[in-house]
Design a protein around this motif. Structure first.
Motif, short mmCIF file in Angstrom:
data_model
loop_
_atom_site.label_atom_id
_atom_site.label_comp_id
_atom_site.label_asym_id
_atom_site.label_seq_id
_atom_site.Cartn_x
_atom_site.Cartn_y
_atom_site.Cartn_z
N ARG A 197 0.83 -1.16 -0.04
CA ARG A 197 0.07 0.01 -0.14
C ARG A 197 0.76 1.26 -0.10
NH1 ARG A 197 -3.89 -0.09 4.88
NH2 ARG A 197 -4.11 1.92 4.26
N ASP A 198 0.43 2.52 -0.46
CA ASP A 198 1.03 3.80 -0.57
C ASP A 198 0.14 4.69 0.21
OD1 ASP A 198 1.95 6.02 -0.83
OD2 ASP A 198 2.78 5.49 -3.02
N ASN A 199 0.26 5.01 1.28
CA ASN A 199 -0.79 5.48 2.00
C ASN A 199 -0.82 7.25 1.46
OD1 ASN A 199 -1.53 3.59 3.69
ND2 ASN A 199 -0.68 4.43 5.48
N ALA A 200 0.29 7.62 0.81
CA ALA A 200 0.27 8.81 0.41
C ALA A 200 -0.56 9.01 -1.05
CB ALA A 200 1.68 9.46 -0.04
N LYS A 201 -0.59 7.99 -1.63
CA LYS A 201 -1.59 7.68 -3.04
C LYS A 201 -2.75 7.17 -2.42
CE LYS A 201 2.28 7.58 -6.11
NZ LYS A 201 3.05 6.80 -7.30
N LYS A 202 -3.16 6.79 -1.17
CA LYS A 202 -4.23 6.19 -1.01
C LYS A 202 -4.52 5.21 -1.74
CE LYS A 202 -6.30 10.53 0.83
NZ LYS A 202 -7.73 11.59 0.81
N SER A 203 -3.84 4.24 -1.96
CA SER A 203 -3.83 2.97 -3.11
C SER A 203 -3.27 1.78 -2.31
CB SER A 203 -3.06 3.56 -4.20
OG SER A 203 -3.75 4.66 -5.02
N VAL A 204 -3.89 0.55 -2.65
CA VAL A 204 -3.34 -0.46 -2.30
C VAL A 204 -3.17 -1.42 -3.72
CG1 VAL A 204 -5.74 -1.63 -1.96
CG2 VAL A 204 -3.80 -2.59 -0.89
N TYR A 205 -2.06 -2.30 -3.66
CA TYR A 205 -1.75 -3.02 -4.80
C TYR A 205 -1.44 -4.38 -4.59
CZ TYR A 205 -0.20 1.81 -5.66
OH TYR A 205 -0.10 3.31 -5.59
N LEU A 206 -1.95 -5.28 -5.49
CA LEU A 206 -1.68 -6.61 -5.34
C LEU A 206 -0.88 -7.20 -6.53
CD1 LEU A 206 -2.49 -9.26 -3.74
CD2 LEU A 206 -4.62 -9.55 -5.47
N GLN A 207 0.52 -7.63 -6.33
CA GLN A 207 1.16 -8.09 -7.54
C GLN A 207 1.04 -9.76 -7.38
OE1 GLN A 207 3.55 -6.59 -9.52
NE2 GLN A 207 3.75 -8.84 -10.32
N MET A 208 0.78 -10.14 -8.43
CA MET A 208 0.44 -11.58 -8.69
C MET A 208 1.30 -12.41 -9.72
SD MET A 208 -3.85 -11.36 -8.84
CE MET A 208 -3.83 -10.53 -10.60
N ASP A 209 2.11 -13.14 -9.20
CA ASP A 209 3.20 -13.70 -9.99
C ASP A 209 2.61 -15.47 -10.07
OD1 ASP A 209 5.54 -11.70 -8.37
OD2 ASP A 209 4.79 -11.34 -10.41
N SER A 210 3.28 -16.17 -11.09
CA SER A 210 3.24 -17.39 -10.95
C SER A 210 1.71 -17.70 -11.16
CB SER A 210 3.85 -17.86 -9.97
OG SER A 210 5.12 -17.82 -9.88
N LEU A 211 0.96 -17.03 -11.88
CA LEU A 211 -0.45 -17.03 -11.81
C LEU A 211 -0.90 -18.70 -12.36
CD1 LEU A 211 -1.46 -13.64 -13.03
CD2 LEU A 211 -2.59 -14.75 -11.06
N LYS A 212 -2.12 -19.15 -11.91
CA LYS A 212 -2.45 -20.56 -12.46
C LYS A 212 -3.96 -20.24 -12.68
CE LYS A 212 -0.20 -22.23 -8.30
NZ LYS A 212 -0.05 -23.10 -7.11
N PRO A 213 -4.23 -21.30 -13.51
CA PRO A 213 -5.72 -21.10 -14.15
C PRO A 213 -6.88 -21.02 -12.95
CG PRO A 213 -4.56 -22.71 -15.42
CD PRO A 213 -3.67 -22.18 -14.17
N GLU A 214 -6.64 -21.75 -11.80
CA GLU A 214 -7.63 -21.58 -11.00
C GLU A 214 -7.65 -20.28 -9.91
OE1 GLU A 214 -5.08 -23.94 -11.15
OE2 GLU A 214 -4.15 -24.48 -9.27
N ASP A 215 -6.80 -19.32 -10.51
CA ASP A 215 -6.73 -17.86 -10.05
C ASP A 215 -7.64 -17.10 -10.85
OD1 ASP A 215 -3.12 -18.01 -9.71
OD2 ASP A 215 -4.52 -18.22 -7.97
N THR A 216 -8.19 -17.48 -11.90
CA THR A 216 -9.40 -17.05 -12.66
C THR A 216 -10.39 -16.62 -11.78
OG1 THR A 216 -8.61 -17.90 -14.50
CG2 THR A 216 -10.86 -17.14 -14.40
N ALA A 217 -10.65 -15.22 -11.71
CA ALA A 217 -11.74 -14.65 -10.74
C ALA A 217 -12.03 -13.28 -10.95
CB ALA A 217 -11.55 -14.97 -9.18
N VAL A 218 -13.04 -12.64 -10.35
CA VAL A 218 -13.07 -11.18 -10.37
C VAL A 218 -12.47 -10.93 -8.76
CG1 VAL A 218 -14.89 -9.35 -9.98
CG2 VAL A 218 -15.20 -11.03 -11.53
N TYR A 219 -11.66 -9.96 -8.76
CA TYR A 219 -10.91 -9.59 -7.70
C TYR A 219 -11.44 -8.09 -7.27
CZ TYR A 219 -7.44 -13.15 -8.35
OH TYR A 219 -7.00 -14.44 -8.46
#
Length: 125
Positions: A71-93
């Motif tokens: 997260r970056d509180n100055a930018k009021k933002s949160v992030y999710l880095q997703m690596d080594s993705l798998k087919p079972e990660d398919t979803a609405v986030y």
């Protein structure tokens, strides 16, 4: 209050994506932030969360070692880095904000006060 999630898309298995969630209208630094996902026909699942300062994080076993929340509180933002993705990660986030008075991370969707609109991640095999 608005939470705007972005960064989803179509990626091949083994690839990476970075989701972003920009917030407005709330005192961001007082909210724990969580990422949830919902696959077709399944319940919404809590996958990761980060405390006010970013000093504490939690990962579900299904994503541990592959996903990184920040997260970056100055930018009021949160992030999710997703690596080594798998087919079972398919979803609405979804990103979500929890006004947790004690600053503790909570996993239940009912604890979260505000939600983004969701961004679709599709992982092809």
């Amino acid at each position: 209050v608005q939470l705007q999630a972005s960064g989803g898309g179509l990626v091949q298995a083994g690839g990476s994506l970075r989701l972003s969630c920009v917030t407005s209208g709330l005192t961001f630094s007082r909210y724990c932030m969580g990422w949830f996902r919902q696959a077709p026909g399944k319940e919404r699942e809590f996958i990761t969360g980060i405390s006010w300062s970013g000093g504490s994080t939690y990962y579900a076993d299904s994503v541990k070692g592959r996903f990184t929340v920040s997260r970056d509180n100055a930018k009021k933002s949160v992030y999710l880095q997703m690596d080594s993705l798998k087919p079972e990660d398919t979803a609405v986030y979804f990103c979500a904000a929890d006004y947790s008075p004690a600053g503790s991370l909570r996993k239940g969707a009912a604890s979260y006060d505000y939600w983004g609109q969701g961004t679709l991640v599709t992982v092809s095999s």
